[in-house]
Design an enzyme around this catalytic site. Structure first.
Site, PDB file in Angstrom:
ATOM      1  N   ARG A   4     -74.291   9.543   1.762  1.00  0.00           N
ATOM      2  CA  ARG A   4     -74.502   9.135   3.154  1.00  0.00           C
ATOM      3  C   ARG A   4     -75.784   8.316   3.313  1.00  0.00           C
ATOM      4  O   ARG A   4     -75.990   7.673   4.325  1.00  0.00           O
ATOM      5  CB  ARG A   4     -74.554  10.361   4.068  1.00  0.00           C
ATOM      6  CG  ARG A   4     -73.256  11.146   4.040  1.00  0.00           C
ATOM      7  CD  ARG A   4     -73.234  12.241   5.072  1.00  0.00           C
ATOM      8  NE  ARG A   4     -72.395  13.355   4.627  1.00  0.00           N
ATOM      9  CZ  ARG A   4     -71.928  14.302   5.427  1.00  0.00           C
ATOM     10  NH1 ARG A   4     -72.210  14.295   6.705  1.00  0.00           N
ATOM     11  NH2 ARG A   4     -71.186  15.288   4.961  1.00  0.00           N
ATOM     12  N   VAL A   5     -76.633   8.376   2.318  1.00  0.00           N
ATOM     13  CA  VAL A   5     -77.841   7.527   2.349  1.00  0.00           C
ATOM     14  C   VAL A   5     -77.470   6.137   1.847  1.00  0.00           C
ATOM     15  O   VAL A   5     -77.931   5.131   2.384  1.00  0.00           O
ATOM     16  CB  VAL A   5     -78.953   8.160   1.493  1.00  0.00           C
ATOM     17  CG1 VAL A   5     -80.111   7.211   1.297  1.00  0.00           C
ATOM     18  CG2 VAL A   5     -79.426   9.457   2.133  1.00  0.00           C
TER      19      VAL A   5
END
Lengths: 128, 502
Positions: B363-364
């Site tokens: 998700r980063v």
């Protein structure tokens, strides 16, 4: 629920019910317990419940005073009365334990007061 | 004489007075849990001492007439009626640089026979996580040395990236490679490996590997093996994260690995059932989510005002038959900032590491990638997804247009490129070079069986003839001049491989 737990729960219930009651009411509670057990066909558990109940009384309502050696009865009377007052009317049992060397220990259900020579020597050992 | 004087002085200084201890009595011992009466003023998570055996317990249950205590050792020799006393302290673990290179248990006691650890500093095992305003976004990369991860699901310093998979398909191997790769990294993070419920033989092998590769110097191993009490398995991850937090709070980087949290959740279930807490779904207690959320929230990247340190967490969860929709996997997936899913069918087909690119995500994402890697791997995930679709389609028909055939061939090459052996992590600059060669089509006529040789020879070629390429790439710079150099080296190696075929 297993039998041991059942006996423990009954003894606990009896203990809590009899707290602060007069002797007559306590006897009535004991009779009620015997009747309930008979109705459930578990009268054979009564001696074990009583034994557990007495163990609870000993643990929660009595104070143990450990002395290194026997003392004069006057002194013991004074100590007992002092402790009874401090610990809200609980009765005191005297136990002689020569391992303490000198001094005393007081044990209740929640508190242990260490004031024996053995305890002081242990503290000194830790300090070194 | 001096000693006598010393003793005399200590004796004089000592103030002996009656000591008042708050005590209780053991009523029952069962499955590592002690039920005790008394202990009226005891607090939750307080440590209590069993004086008769010089052992300790952790208070977990406070009921009207009894206290539930988890034993912090096997409890040998303890019996009904033994005394238990309050210490009025919560559980702490030693922290500090002196733990580096050491193997300890969740209470901080050494297990490696290298002597006592005297850190002088202790932190409580249960701590609150940094608040929202004490954090900053994750931007700095944490390179694992594994091509598929660094290119497709990059991890940043301060991120929580979950690793999921069935037993025996390379989760721990992935972790070992990550730890080994930190050796040459800038601002190297301190690694804390928490072995939770693992076999002792496996832990020993891991320690030997780290020692042989020189990685143990910056690693701390916290051990709670399979035969340890459930309380140890429950506490081990918390001990590990606390040790990592020490370095984070000092402004340094730390990486903590929980291998694995499934065993911790089983241990917590066991403890909760013995404490007679109401069981919920799959007999787990109601606070099973909170167990993992409060652990993993302690990882993060701190703001500059708080020192700028980071704590990266790589929790591992073991799935059953590849089921990522199970209770514990879904809980931890929702807590973490992404997951890497290792697929059994891929593993047995020879794709190792067996990362399922479709189900894995970070998700980063590219915010935690070097600009150079971001550039070369920008469309890689999409290309691989397209390739997988087309490969499935091609099973039903042989009549394919040339573009489709080319895409399929390129995809097969990329898939081969992403294969990597155990204990062979690659520094980021070498990864960039390899991915670049693949995505630019520089391997298009190379036999699939020669791809691994190509990778090795390309790296050798650049190291030998143009080492400045690696220097630039390590800084994250991929300009047209560097691209041209890599292309030249790649074509040279490709030529050699093709001619050796003939």
């Amino acid at each position: 629920m297993n039998t041991k737990k059942y006996i423990s729960n009954l003894a606990e219930a009896l203990f809590l019910a009899q707290e602060g009651k007069k002797e007559e009411e306590k006897n009535k509670l004991a009779e009620n317990l015997r009747r309930i057990l008979k109705e459930r066909k578990k009268e054979y558990l009564l001696p074990k419940v009583i034994e557990k109940f007495e163990e609870m009384i000993s643990r929660r309502q009595r104070i143990k005073l450990f002395l290194a050696k026997d003392q004069k009865s006057d002194l013991i009377k004074k100590i007992k009365s002092f402790l009874s007052e401090k610990f809200k009317g609980k009765e005191v049992d005297i136990i002689i334990d020569q391992n303490l060397i000198g001094g005393f220990r007081v044990k209740t259900e929640n508190v242990l007061i260490k004031a024996s020579v053995k305890d002081f020597l242990n503290e000194f050992k830790t300090c070194l | 004489m001096e000693r006598v004087e010393d003793f005399k002085k200590k004796l004089e200084e000592l103030k002996l007075k009656p000591k008042i201890e708050e005590i209780g009595e053991i009523l029952e011992i069962k499955d590592g849990i002690v039920k005790a009466s008394g202990l009226e003023g005891v607090e939750n998570f307080e440590i209590v001492e069993f004086e008769s055996r010089n052992s300790f317990g952790l208070v977990l249950n406070l009921e009207e007439s009894e206290t539930g205590i988890a034993l912090l050792d096997r409890g040998e020799g303890l019996k009904e009626g033994d005394m238990v006393k309050r210490t009025k302290k919560t559980l702490t673990v030693p922290v500090g640089e002196k733990l580096l290179g050491r193997v300890i248990d969740p209470l901080g006691r050494p297990l490696d026979e290298k002597g006592e650890i005297k850190t002088g500093e202790f932190l409580p095992i249960e701590r609150t996580s940094p608040s929202v305003f004490e954090r900053e976004p994750v931007r700095e990369p944490l390179h694992t040395g594994i091509l598929a991860i660094d290119a497709l699901t990059p991890i940043g310093r301060g991120q929580r990236e979950l690793i999921l998979g069935d037993r025996g398909i390379g989760k721990t191997a992935l972790i070992i490679d990550t730890i080994l790769n930190q050796k040459t990294e800038k601002k190297r993070p301190v690694c804390v490996y928490v072995a939770c419920g693992q076999k002792k033989s496996k832990i020993k092998r891991l320690i030997n590997t780290l020692e042989k590769k020189g990685a143990l110097d910056y690693t701390i191993v916290v051990c709670a093996s399979a035969d340890d009490p459930a309380s140890f398995l429950y506490l081990a991850p918390f001990a590990g994260v606390t040790i990592g937090e020490y370095f984070r709070d000092k402004g340094e980087n730390a990486l903590v690995i929980f291998d694995d949290l499934t065993k911790q959740s089983w241990a917590w279930r066991e403890i909760s059932l013995v404490l007679r807490r109401p069981p919920g779904r799959e007999a787990y207690p109601g606070d099973i989510f909170y167990l993992h959320s409060r652990l993993l929230e302690r990882a993060g990247k701190l703001s500059k005002e708080k020192g700028g340190g980071s704590l990266t967490a790589l929790p591992i969860i073991e799935t059953q038959a590849g089921d990522i929709s199970g209770y514990i996997p879904t809980n931890v997936i929702s807590i973490c900032d992404g997951q890497i899913f290792l697929d059994s069918p891929l593993f047995y087909k020879g794709q190792r590491p067996a990362i399922d690119i479709g189900k894995s995500v970070s998700r980063v994402g590219s915010q935690a990638q070097l600009p150079a890697m971001k550039k070369v791997a920008a469309t890689l995930k999409l290309d691989l997804a397209q390739f997988q679709e087309l490969e499935r389609f091609s099973e039903f028909t042989e009549e394919l247009d040339s573009q489709t055939k080319k895409t399929i061939e390129r995809g097969k090459i990329m898939r081969e490129i992403l294969k990597q052996g155990d204990l062979c992590p690659l520094p980021i600059e070498k990864e960039i070079v390899i991915i670049f060669s693949g995505t630019k089509g520089l391997l298009d006529e190379v036999d699939l069986k020669k791809i691994q040789s190509f990778k090795e020879e390309l790296i050798e070629e650049i190291e030998r003839t143009m080492p400045e390429v690696f220097v630039k790439l390590k800084e994250g710079v991929l300009d047209s001049e560097t691209e041209a150099k890599i292309e030249k080296a790649a074509l040279k190696v490709k030529g050699r491989l093709i001619s050796s075929d003939k």
